[in-house]
Design an enzyme around this catalytic site. Structure first.
Site, PDB file in Angstrom:
ATOM      1  N   ASP A   1      -4.664   6.386 -11.883  1.00 13.44           N
ATOM      2  CA  ASP A   1      -3.628   5.838 -11.021  1.00 13.44           C
ATOM      3  C   ASP A   1      -2.610   6.916 -10.667  1.00 13.44           C
ATOM      4  O   ASP A   1      -2.073   7.592 -11.554  1.00 13.44           O
ATOM      5  CB  ASP A   1      -2.928   4.681 -11.731  1.00 13.44           C
ATOM      6  CG  ASP A   1      -2.209   3.755 -10.770  1.00 13.44           C
ATOM      7  OD1 ASP A   1      -2.860   3.255  -9.845  1.00 13.44           O
ATOM      8  OD2 ASP A   1      -1.001   3.531 -10.956  1.00 13.44           O
TER       9      ASP A   1
ATOM     10  N   GLU B   1       2.405  -6.924  -3.836  1.00 14.29           N
ATOM     11  CA  GLU B   1       3.010  -7.421  -5.070  1.00 14.29           C
ATOM     12  C   GLU B   1       4.511  -7.624  -4.848  1.00 14.29           C
ATOM     13  O   GLU B   1       5.010  -8.739  -4.944  1.00 14.29           O
ATOM     14  CB  GLU B   1       2.761  -6.426  -6.202  1.00 14.29           C
ATOM     15  CG  GLU B   1       3.372  -6.814  -7.538  1.00 14.29           C
ATOM     16  CD  GLU B   1       3.159  -5.756  -8.606  1.00 14.29           C
ATOM     17  OE1 GLU B   1       3.444  -6.069  -9.779  1.00 14.29           O
ATOM     18  OE2 GLU B   1       2.746  -4.621  -8.290  1.00 14.29           O
TER      19      GLU B   1
END
Length: 307
Positions: free
Chosen positions: A125, A187
């Site tokens: 990530d 999100e």
């Protein structure tokens, strides 16, 4: 229902290694800091406060042995829940931000994971707000380790401070290297963030709950069979969904969008994968057959076949 959920084979596709660290483990690594101080870190006023806490936890992990310890403990907890397969996200961007040597850290993680019955693959990530150059370095680390279980590149962190459009070339590089592509999106921001992640080539969307606000996007996800990695408890604790009853998981499922249940950061949010299935049943009326379908999705949308 509880026994059935415990016994049901499960997989997890959205799980941050660093977010699995209990405050007691941080105290074990740093006995000079009172455990109460670490426990206080696990309370967040908003999403940005959560991101800061995640960074603090990352700073507490200083040695390859620390990463090995948290890997063993996470996989022990997963095995106890009959999790058979996990794609675990490693915050490679945070390791680079700390100016630590990545190779010995990842080697320690892999050796620790080899002890577990859970089949594991890794997603590296990059941190959106750190910018393009650090993300490219993460992509290169991932590409160099595809023969060591790394399957995908993702971007996390602040959607607002790190727009997906920045990473077009990074994702093109990752795709050309043979990596699969994921992205946190929708999100803390709206549907436009998900569209941008899809334009990058993201094959799964981390969270993606804002899709419920865009009928065209729901149709696109359904028709293209692009799954959302849903993390119910995470969204409530970080405040991106104000109340449990407002969470769109049921509406997304009923709209035909493929979804997978996950914990995201289980220690930071006080949740388990079994508990997320229990929550889907108790708060949103998912039946046993629907829960089995959700569990099957986690295996269906994994990036490598189960052994």
């Amino acid at each position: 229902m509880d026994d059935f959920l415990v016994e049901m084979p499960k997989a997890e596709l959205h799980l941050h290694l660093e977010g699995s660290v209990e405050p007691e483990t941080l105290h074990e690594l740093d006995p000079a800091t009172p455990v109460e101080q670490f426990r206080a870190l696990y309370h967040y006023e908003n999403f940005d406060a959560f991101l800061k806490a995640f960074g603090v936890i990352g700073k507490c992990l200083r040695r390859p042995a620390d990463y090995a310890l948290i890997t063993r403990r996470l996989l022990r907890r997963l095995a106890a829940q009959n999790v058979r397969y996990a794609e675990i996200i490693i915050a490679a961007g945070v390791v680079l931000w700390k100016n630590e040597e990545f190779a010995p850290i990842f080697d320690a993680i892999r050796v620790a994971a080899a002890e577990s019955p859970v089949e594991v693959r890794w997603i590296f990530d990059a941190v959106r707000q750190f910018g393009v150059e650090p993300a490219q370095r993460v992509a290169e680390l991932a590409a160099d380790r595809m023969d060591q279980g790394v399957v995908a590149l993702g971007i996390g962190g602040s959607e607002e401070r790190g727009p997906a459009e920045w990473f077009t070339d990074v994702y093109a590089f990752a795709r050309s290297a043979g990596l699969r592509l994921v992205a946190h999106a929708g999100e803390s921001m709206g549907p436009e963030s998900i569209w941008a992640a899809l334009k990058l080539g993201a094959e799964r969307i981390g969270h993606g709950i804002a899709a419920i606000r865009d009928e065209a996007l729901l149709r696109h996800l359904r028709e293209r069979d692009i799954p959302l990695e849903i993390c119910i408890t995470s969204n409530i604790v970080t405040g991106v969904v104000a109340r449990l009853e407002e969470h769109p998981v049921r509406r997304l499922y009923d709209a035909g969008v493929p979804i997978v249940l996950n914990t995201d950061d289980p220690a930071m949010f006080g949740c388990t994968l079994t508990g997320e299935y229990q929550l889907a049943a108790s708060a949103f009326g998912f039946s046993e057959s629907e829960l089995r379908a959700l569990a099957a999705n986690a295996f269906r949308y994994r990036f490598v076949p189960l052994k």
